[in-house]
Design an enzyme around this catalytic site. Structure first.
Site, PDB file in Angstrom:
ATOM      1  N   LYS A 278      -5.953   8.360   6.409  1.00 22.20           N
ATOM      2  CA  LYS A 278      -5.272   8.607   5.619  1.00 22.20           C
ATOM      3  C   LYS A 278      -5.365   8.443   4.170  1.00 22.20           C
ATOM      4  O   LYS A 278      -5.937   8.910   3.132  1.00 22.20           O
ATOM      5  CB  LYS A 278      -3.931   6.933   5.549  1.00 22.20           C
TER       6      LYS A 278
ATOM      7  N   GLU B  31     -15.062   2.362  10.129  1.00 26.80           N
ATOM      8  CA  GLU B  31     -14.803   2.753  11.445  1.00 26.80           C
ATOM      9  C   GLU B  31     -15.238   4.248  12.164  1.00 26.80           C
ATOM     10  O   GLU B  31     -15.902   5.180  12.718  1.00 26.80           O
ATOM     11  CB  GLU B  31     -14.038   1.821  12.269  1.00 26.80           C
TER      12      GLU B  31
ATOM     13  N   GLY C 135       0.063   3.613   6.579  1.00 26.86           N
ATOM     14  CA  GLY C 135      -0.588   3.783   7.491  1.00 26.86           C
ATOM     15  C   GLY C 135       0.346   3.698   9.000  1.00 26.86           C
ATOM     16  O   GLY C 135      -0.078   4.421  10.008  1.00 26.86           O
ATOM     17  N   ARG C 136       0.073   2.575   9.249  1.00 25.45           N
ATOM     18  CA  ARG C 136       2.085   2.065  10.049  1.00 25.45           C
ATOM     19  C   ARG C 136       2.969   2.748  10.341  1.00 25.45           C
ATOM     20  O   ARG C 136       3.659   2.348  11.247  1.00 25.45           O
ATOM     21  CB  ARG C 136       1.458  -0.104   9.924  1.00 25.45           C
TER      22      ARG C 136
ATOM     23  N   GLU D  84       1.209  -6.924  10.269  1.00 24.20           N
ATOM     24  CA  GLU D  84       0.477  -6.601   9.331  1.00 24.20           C
ATOM     25  C   GLU D  84       1.413  -6.436   7.749  1.00 24.20           C
ATOM     26  O   GLU D  84       1.250  -6.184   6.471  1.00 24.20           O
ATOM     27  CB  GLU D  84      -0.510  -5.120   8.916  1.00 24.20           C
TER      28      GLU D  84
ATOM     29  N   HIS E  29       2.565 -13.645  36.146  1.00 26.61           N
ATOM     30  CA  HIS E  29       2.140 -14.332  37.115  1.00 26.61           C
ATOM     31  C   HIS E  29       0.534 -14.910  36.205  1.00 26.61           C
ATOM     32  O   HIS E  29      -0.507 -15.023  36.346  1.00 26.61           O
ATOM     33  CB  HIS E  29       0.894 -13.454  37.883  1.00 26.61           C
TER      34      HIS E  29
ATOM     35  N   LYS F  16     -13.239  -6.503   4.949  1.00 24.59           N
ATOM     36  CA  LYS F  16     -13.846  -5.813   4.992  1.00 24.59           C
ATOM     37  C   LYS F  16     -14.469  -5.385   3.996  1.00 24.59           C
ATOM     38  O   LYS F  16     -16.304  -5.071   4.283  1.00 24.59           O
ATOM     39  CB  LYS F  16     -12.882  -4.440   4.089  1.00 24.59           C
TER      40      LYS F  16
END
Ligand code: F6P
Length: 505
Positions: free
Chosen positions: A182, A188, A239-240, A325, A356, A478
């Site tokens: 965005k 990254e 973004g999300r 978030e 399990h 960050k």
């Protein structure tokens, strides 16, 4: 008594969930909703008509309907960034100008998808992190198996292992890249994109710009980096919440434009339900109220999500970002400290394997929180045998076991009178759960499901008076990572300085 006092008083009194069915013959109908191919059964949650009434009063007091109207009208709902949140416009349900802009951007994205499906591209590597990666990864993993377009690789982590593994499956002569950010500043993503460009160059593809598509709300930064094509989306799409925008390119590439259109149509159906259904029959409202009830008033710190369908194995990771978030905040939208817990920790996995591994804690552990089960009536595979019946039976049995438990008297019989063994075999029960049963898992139903979760998070935020659309909490880490990289260590504490020295930073 104020609404808050009512809720606190109700939270202090005990409730037997199984017993609540006998006390209220309408319970199942009252707490079940069918919408857009999803049957949601919330009747095993720890709520009663009285609690629901109090929560509806809280919804009134906190003006959930007013905030919903602002969301769909494109008004500011993200005050700390002075922004509207226009993901509903991507589905055609925002204000007119935003709907039109989204439709134009979709047309560009779908043209790009069609080109990639036709021009000999065999691999699309989607590079993006957080909201720029989790949504597309969920879509492609859930729906992409039978797609007829290029293979999709999603790379998020700056750990070179992630890119290296993805590239090892690709052929440089037939690989394109979507660099998805965005802001187009996320280190990254830019690091991975730069390494991808170097990988193409090493394979003799020097002029690689035409292999790179930038998907962003900052087109000028993508151009400056050197992509051949930019697909833009509005800065007001978080973004999300961005998988509905050009960020959804991998689905359109892998499964075709019709799948993307179906995804939007399913989300729009959920949007209409959220807008039109009465509060007490409105699925995102009911679920958001139940989440706030559990986390905030009953102080239950966790919310489990278990998908009994491999195709939804990435849903818990997607929801972790969406819920944590968005609502993992400690101040209200006015900047006041919240007086009670906000979002629970979302965790989860897939059934039956999780049974399990981690279900021991769900059934007998000391941490209580609502568990959500998801299952799909029809399987996506064609394996013969009893796979799907076993899967569904296991899923539905878990909710029953969590609620009903096993008494000490029953356990004593099973344990042949051995008191210690009987204690170990006793299940307290009364543990809340909800079950979502999907008719089928296709793009339309998945769109409706994701939109349901978005609106549920929004309702919970409105009930708590917090802003779900910012994420300032990720900034400090960050900044310190940048400082650590630059060697600006003097301000770090002794422990961190020592670790940095040992790590060679
Ligand atoms: O660091 C958090 C975050 O800002 C998320 O909200 C976002 O989805 C992710 O980073 C990626 O951001 P971008 O799309 O700008 O690269």
């Amino acid at each position: 008594m104020t609404v808050q006092q009512r809720l606190r008083t109700l939270a202090a009194s005990s409730l037997n969930i199984a017993g609540a069915f006998a006390a209220d013959p309408d319970r199942l109908a009252r707490l079940s909703v069918d919408v857009a191919g999803i049957h949601a059964d919330l009747s095993k949650l720890a709520v009663t008509p009285e609690i629901l009434d109090a929560l509806l009063a809280l919804a009134q007091e906190s003006d959930v309907a007013g905030w919903r109207a602002k969301l769909f009208a494109g008004e500011i709902v993200n005050p700390s960034e002075g922004r509207s949140a226009t993901h509903v416009a991507e589905r055609g349900l925002g204000p007119g100008a935003a709907n039109a802009a989204a439709a134009t951007a979709h047309a560009d994205m779908l043209a790009c998808a069609n080109r990639l499906r036709a021009d000999g591209t065999r691999y699309l590597v989607h590079i993006g992190i957080g909201g720029s990666g989790l949504g597309p990864a969920l879509l492609v993993d859930a729906l992409g198996r039978d797609g007829d377009g290029p293979a999709i690789e999603i790379v998020a982590n700056v750990d070179g292992e992630a890119l290296s593994r993805a590239l090892s499956r690709c052929d440089p002569a037939h690989t394109s890249f979507a660099v998805v950010s965005k802001t187009f500043t996320t280190t990254e993503t830019l690091t991975n994109a730069t390494s991808a460009r170097a990988w193409l160059a090493a394979a003799g593809i020097a002029d690689s710009a035409s292999r790179f598509i930038g998907i962003t709300a900052a087109p000028e930064r993508a151009q400056a980096w050197g992509v051949g094509e930019v697909l833009a989306f509005a800065p007001s799409v978080g973004g999300r919440y961005s998988l509905w925008s050009a960020v959804g390119l991998p689905l359109a590439v892998r499964c075709g434009p019709a799948a993307f259109a179906d995804l939007l149509a399913g989300a729009a159906a959920m949007d209409r339900h959220f807008l039109d259904a009465p509060m007490a029959r409105n699925l995102p409202v009911l679920a958001g109220m139940a989440d706030v009830w559990a986390a905030r008033y009953c102080r239950q710190p966790v919310r489990g999500v278990f998908a009994y369908d491999e195709r939804l194995r990435l849903l818990p990771a997607y929801l972790q970002q969406l819920e944590m978030e968005s609502n993992g905040k400690s101040v209200t939208r006015d900047g006041a400290a919240t007086d009670r817990p906000t979002a629970a920790i979302t965790w989860g996995g897939t059934g039956t394997d999780a049974q399990h591994a981690v279900f021991q804690l769900l059934h007998q552990g000391s941490v209580i929180g609502p568990t959500e089960f998801l299952a799909v009536r029809t399987p996506g595979h064609d394996m013969t045998g009893s796979h799907h019946r076993q899967l569904l039976a296991n899923c539905l049995a878990q909710g029953a076991a969590l609620m009903c438990g096993r008494t000490l008297a029953e356990a004593l019989v099973l344990a042949g009178g051995d008191a210690a063994l009987a204690a170990a075999k006793t299940f307290t029960g009364n543990r809340p759960s909800a079950t979502l049963l999907l008719d089928r898992l296709d793009a339309r139903t998945l769109g409706a499901l994701i939109a349901f979760y978005e609106h549920r998070v929004f309702v919970a935020a409105a009930l708590m008076g917090i802003n779900p659309f910012d994420q300032w909490g990720v900034e400090l880490g960050k900044e310190l990572a940048i400082a650590a990289l630059s060697g600006a260590a003097p301000d770090f504490d002794p422990s961190t300085r020592d670790l940095m020295a040992r790590a060679g930073l």
